[in-house]
Design an enzyme around this catalytic site. Structure first.
Site, short mmCIF file in Angstrom:
data_model
loop_
_atom_site.label_atom_id
_atom_site.label_comp_id
_atom_site.label_asym_id
_atom_site.label_seq_id
_atom_site.Cartn_x
_atom_site.Cartn_y
_atom_site.Cartn_z
N CYS A 169 0.82 -1.22 0.00
CA CYS A 169 0.00 0.00 0.00
C CYS A 169 0.86 1.27 0.00
O CYS A 169 1.96 1.28 0.53
CB CYS A 169 -0.87 0.03 1.24
SG CYS A 169 -1.82 -1.47 1.47
N ARG B 11 4.43 0.91 -6.21
CA ARG B 11 4.43 0.04 -5.03
C ARG B 11 3.45 -1.13 -5.19
O ARG B 11 3.53 -2.10 -4.45
CB ARG B 11 4.07 0.85 -3.78
CG ARG B 11 5.14 1.85 -3.41
CD ARG B 11 4.69 2.71 -2.25
NE ARG B 11 4.48 1.93 -1.05
CZ ARG B 11 5.42 1.64 -0.16
NH1 ARG B 11 6.63 2.07 -0.35
NH2 ARG B 11 5.14 0.94 0.91
N TRP C 80 -3.11 -2.51 -1.59
CA TRP C 80 -2.73 -3.83 -2.10
C TRP C 80 -3.41 -4.81 -1.16
O TRP C 80 -3.05 -4.92 0.01
CB TRP C 80 -1.22 -3.96 -2.06
CG TRP C 80 -0.66 -5.15 -2.77
CD1 TRP C 80 -0.34 -5.24 -4.09
CD2 TRP C 80 -0.32 -6.42 -2.21
NE1 TRP C 80 0.18 -6.48 -4.38
CE2 TRP C 80 0.20 -7.22 -3.24
CE3 TRP C 80 -0.40 -6.96 -0.92
CZ2 TRP C 80 0.63 -8.53 -3.04
CZ3 TRP C 80 0.03 -8.26 -0.72
CH2 TRP C 80 0.54 -9.03 -1.77
N ASN D 210 -0.93 1.19 5.95
CA ASN D 210 -0.09 0.22 5.25
C ASN D 210 0.44 -0.73 6.31
O ASN D 210 0.99 -0.29 7.32
CB ASN D 210 1.07 0.94 4.54
CG ASN D 210 2.09 -0.04 3.96
OD1 ASN D 210 1.79 -1.22 3.77
ND2 ASN D 210 3.27 0.46 3.67
N GLY D 211 0.23 -2.03 6.12
CA GLY D 211 0.69 -3.01 7.10
C GLY D 211 -0.42 -4.00 7.40
O GLY D 211 -1.39 -4.12 6.64
N GLU E 66 17.95 -15.96 -10.87
CA GLU E 66 17.49 -14.59 -11.09
C GLU E 66 16.83 -14.45 -12.47
O GLU E 66 15.80 -13.78 -12.61
CB GLU E 66 18.67 -13.62 -10.92
CG GLU E 66 18.35 -12.16 -11.16
CD GLU E 66 17.25 -11.60 -10.29
OE1 GLU E 66 16.79 -12.29 -9.36
OE2 GLU E 66 16.82 -10.47 -10.56
N LYS F 239 12.99 -13.19 -13.16
CA LYS F 239 12.70 -12.03 -14.02
C LYS F 239 11.66 -12.39 -15.07
O LYS F 239 10.70 -11.68 -15.29
CB LYS F 239 13.95 -11.55 -14.74
CG LYS F 239 14.91 -10.59 -14.15
CD LYS F 239 14.47 -9.30 -13.61
CE LYS F 239 13.75 -9.41 -12.31
NZ LYS F 239 14.50 -9.18 -11.10
N GLU G 200 8.06 -13.17 -13.51
CA GLU G 200 7.30 -12.11 -12.86
C GLU G 200 6.76 -11.07 -13.84
O GLU G 200 5.70 -10.51 -13.60
CB GLU G 200 8.09 -11.44 -11.73
CG GLU G 200 9.30 -10.67 -12.15
CD GLU G 200 10.07 -10.10 -10.96
OE1 GLU G 200 9.48 -9.82 -9.92
OE2 GLU G 200 11.30 -9.91 -11.11
N HIS H 175 17.77 -35.53 -11.83
CA HIS H 175 17.13 -36.07 -10.64
C HIS H 175 15.62 -35.84 -10.64
O HIS H 175 14.98 -35.83 -9.59
CB HIS H 175 17.78 -35.50 -9.38
CG HIS H 175 19.23 -35.85 -9.29
ND1 HIS H 175 19.66 -37.10 -8.91
CD2 HIS H 175 20.33 -35.15 -9.62
CE1 HIS H 175 20.98 -37.14 -8.98
NE2 HIS H 175 21.42 -35.96 -9.41
N LYS I 6 6.27 -3.48 -5.04
CA LYS I 6 7.70 -3.17 -5.05
C LYS I 6 8.33 -3.42 -3.68
O LYS I 6 9.44 -3.91 -3.58
CB LYS I 6 7.88 -1.71 -5.46
CG LYS I 6 9.34 -1.26 -5.54
CD LYS I 6 10.05 -1.94 -6.67
CE LYS I 6 11.52 -1.61 -6.74
NZ LYS I 6 12.26 -2.61 -7.54
C1 F6R Z 1 12.10 -9.41 -8.05
C2 F6R Z 1 12.08 -8.52 -6.90
C3 F6R Z 1 11.84 -9.13 -5.58
C4 F6R Z 1 12.70 -8.44 -4.50
C5 F6R Z 1 12.30 -8.94 -3.11
C6 F6R Z 1 13.16 -8.34 -2.02
O1 F6R Z 1 12.35 -8.70 -9.23
O2 F6R Z 1 12.23 -7.35 -7.03
O3 F6R Z 1 12.05 -10.49 -5.56
O4 F6R Z 1 14.04 -8.70 -4.76
O5 F6R Z 1 10.96 -8.63 -2.88
O6 F6R Z 1 13.03 -6.95 -2.01
P1 F6R Z 1 14.07 -6.05 -1.27
O7 F6R Z 1 15.37 -6.18 -1.98
O8 F6R Z 1 13.50 -4.67 -1.35
O9 F6R Z 1 14.17 -6.55 0.14
#
Ligand code: F6R
Length: 604
Positions: free
Chosen positions: A2, A27, A74, A100-101, A478, A482, A485, A501, A599
């Site tokens: 949020c 966010r 959110w 938010n929370g 990674e 990417k 998502e 396996h 985010k």
């Molecule tokens: C993927 C992504 C997330 C963050 C994760 C941790 O692209 O952005 O997997 O890496 O939510 O976020 P931070 O680094 O802000 O703790």
């Protein structure tokens, strides 16, 4: 998660709140709303959907008033709907609240309030905050807030307005981010600095147990005993331009291209003629028995690169842990350990909880963080800032690669202090790390067309398998994240040796496999795995700095500059970010704000 904004000043609040909410869009949210307070009443307008819906319903009929709070929600408790959108009124509409929370004891509080005649308009946990404020209000809002706060458990950043106080916002936080922006004759609250950047670069960051009373001319902060306290003012080095796309179609593409500059800032002035200087970080490599690297998502993947690097060069045992597991699994961590928490936002709820758990058990905590003064940065014993700058796209790019670069820097520092590498190798690696930003900038320019071409060829794939060994496995993790998502293609990463396996049974004609092979000592092994999937019909994209060794076994190739494999993972990351980006673009996804994602994950 949020987003919260608040404005009190002399201008009409609605357009400023809408502008702020737009700046917090990244966010992640599914509904939005505003509450404007004037002398007589509080007027709330809120709606499910994108912000343009809120703009539509407020256009021409927006409430009149120069003080208000706004929110992008959110969904956690209760699905996305008009009723569950914030702000929430108290029963008699004397209070309105944005949050938010998560209020963890909200069911208990609902019962408490129901028994006292309160009923609810939404399914949210937040509504109980507004109701509790009304219940405890006896003429002093601060007292009501303190009583409400003593009653609730969980995490919160709260913005509160009270009917009749047409120039006041109250705000408080616990385990959720909130900043107060200081203007001239106007002040702001926001979940994140970018929301208020067009108006001010001066901010106060309230601590837990503090309550802020914000009026157009004053910000007063009270401690838990209701005593006024002074707080330092922070000047943000971000600018409005940082929060704009600068001609790129998406923030993600802009941020991919910003990576070389970001890595340069991470490493350059920390590499001096006398070696690595990490100012204000107390590190005694000789006293550390073991390192825990704890993080979530991509930050965890950066941690896997760090584990391989630190173990190889500093000869220190490193355990990587997902923060959501670490915090509950009774880890054997103590004063002889160093815990490294990695986080771009510095606000991730699980990572923050893991930090506290490590500290509680006596471990020193070093945070590798991007956002200055974020909760994780403030609570850690030491901070190594990654200096990536503002990252807006939900999918991290420069946030991730700067974490990898910071971990390499740290690994080399530990290695030198512990004398586990020769001066010659140390100098060589430092030189290479220092050259990386320049080589990466050229590589990103060159590989963009290749990534776009491959995306055009493979964007209809329904599944993708990323394989590699060592650093290349970390890069595979990674790369798969990417792709899934932002493109919504199912993607998995496997240590290449694990394929046999079980997973290889999924490989059939035209399965897409991305085989990463940069580690010289493991090249042959990964090549065998590539041959295995290819002989079962898979289409293979090879990513390598040794095209002569694996090229013949791949349908397509992305060729990396040659160099140390740990640093190669920066190049692999950039190539896979671009590949995911162009695939998502070809499939028409909402690249900067993928569905269901936020985010900054400030709830567990
Ligand atoms: C993927 C992504 C997330 C963050 C994760 C941790 O692209 O952005 O997997 O890496 O939510 O976020 P931070 O680094 O802000 O703790």
């Amino acid at each position: 998660m949020c987003g919260i904004v608040g404005y009190t000043g002399t201008q009409q609040a609605t357009p400023i709140l809408l502008d702020g909410l737009n700046r917090l869009e990244y966010r992640g949210y599914d509904s939005s709303g505003i509450a404007i307070v004037n002398d007589k009443e509080i007027e709330i307008m809120k709606i499910k959907g994108r912000l343009r819906e809120l703009e539509r319903i407020t256009e021409g009929v927006s409430p009149i008033g120069t003080t208000g709070i706004g929110h992008t929600r959110w969904a956690t408790h209760g699905g996305p709907s008009n009723e569950n959108a914030h702000p929430h009124y108290s029963r008699d509409k004397s209070f309105a609240v944005v949050h938010n929370g998560i209020i963890e004891n909200y069911l208990e509080m609902r019962d408490f309030l129901s028994e006292r005649g309160f009923s609810f308009r939404s399914e949210t946990d937040t509504e109980i905050v507004a109701m509790l404020l009304e219940y405890y209000y006896e003429g002093d809002v601060l007292d009501a807030i303190i009583k409400m706060r003593n009653k609730i458990k969980g995490s919160y950043a709260l913005g509160i307005v009270h009917r009749g106080e047409s120039d006041a916002i109250y705000a408080l936080r616990k385990d959720s981010p909130l900043v107060i922006g200081l203007g001239e004759g106007e002040n702001f609250i926001a979940s994140d600095i970018p929301a208020a950047l067009p108006y001010t670069r001066k901010f106060i960051i309230p601590d837990e147990n503090e309550i802020a009373l914000i009026t157009p001319d004053n910000v007063t902060i009270y401690n838990r005993n209701k005593e006024q306290i002074q707080k330092p003012v922070t000047i943000s080095d971000l600018s409005v331009a940082d929060a704009e796309k600068d001609g790129f179609p998406h923030f993600m593409l802009k941020e991919i291209h910003e990576q070389s500059g970001a890595i340069r800032k991470t490493v350059h002035d920390r590499i001096t003629p006398d070696g690595i200087r990490l100012d204000r970080i107390k590190l005694d490599g000789s006293k550390i028995r073991k390192i825990f690297v704890v993080a979530c998502g991509s930050a965890y993947h950066a941690g896997v690169v760090g584990k391989y690097f630190i173990e190889k060069y500093a000869r220190l045992e490193v355990e990587t842990d997902l923060a959501s597991e670490f915090r509950y699994r009774d880890p054997i961590v103590g004063p002889d350990c160093l815990t490294i928490i990695i986080s771009q936002s510095g606000e991730t709820a699980d990572s923050l909880a893991a930090l506290r758990e490590a500290k509680r058990r006596g471990s020193r905590v070093l945070a590798i963080v991007n956002v200055v003064d974020s909760s994780i940065a403030r609570e850690a014993d030491d901070v190594l800032y990654t200096r990536a700058g503002l990252e807006i796209a939900v999918a991290t790019t420069k946030g991730y690669t700067t974490q990898v670069a910071a971990l390499c820097l740290l690994g080399l520092k530990l290695a030198r202090d512990r004398e586990t590498i020769t001066q010659e190798l140390y100098d060589e690696l430092l030189y290479e790390l220092k050259q990386t930003p320049e080589t990466l900038a050229r590589f990103i320019d060159d590989v963009s067309n290749v990534a776009q071409h491959l995306a055009g060829k493979y964007y209809t794939a329904s599944d993708a398998y990323f394989i590699g060994r060592g650093y290349d496995w970390a890069a595979a993790l990674e790369g798969a994240l990417k792709l899934k998502e932002i493109s919504y293609i199912h993607a998995e990463a496997y240590a290449a040796g694990e394929l046999k396996h079980g997973t290889i049974s999924l490989i059939e004609k035209n399965s897409l496999v991305i085989g990463i092979a940069t580690e010289p000592t493991l090249l042959e092994k990964t090549l065998s795995n590539i041959k295995e999937v290819r002989s079962r019909g898979a289409a293979v994209i090879g990513i390598t700095d040794a095209p002569d060794s694996i090229g013949a076994e791949c349908d397509d190739l992305i060729v990396l500059p040659s160099g140390n494999s740990a640093f190669s993972s920066l190049f692999t990351a950039a190539a896979l970010q671009l590949f995911a980006y162009y695939i998502a673009a070809a499939r028409g996804g909402d690249i900067d704000k993928p569905r269901n994602l936020a985010k900054s994950v400030t709830v567990e």
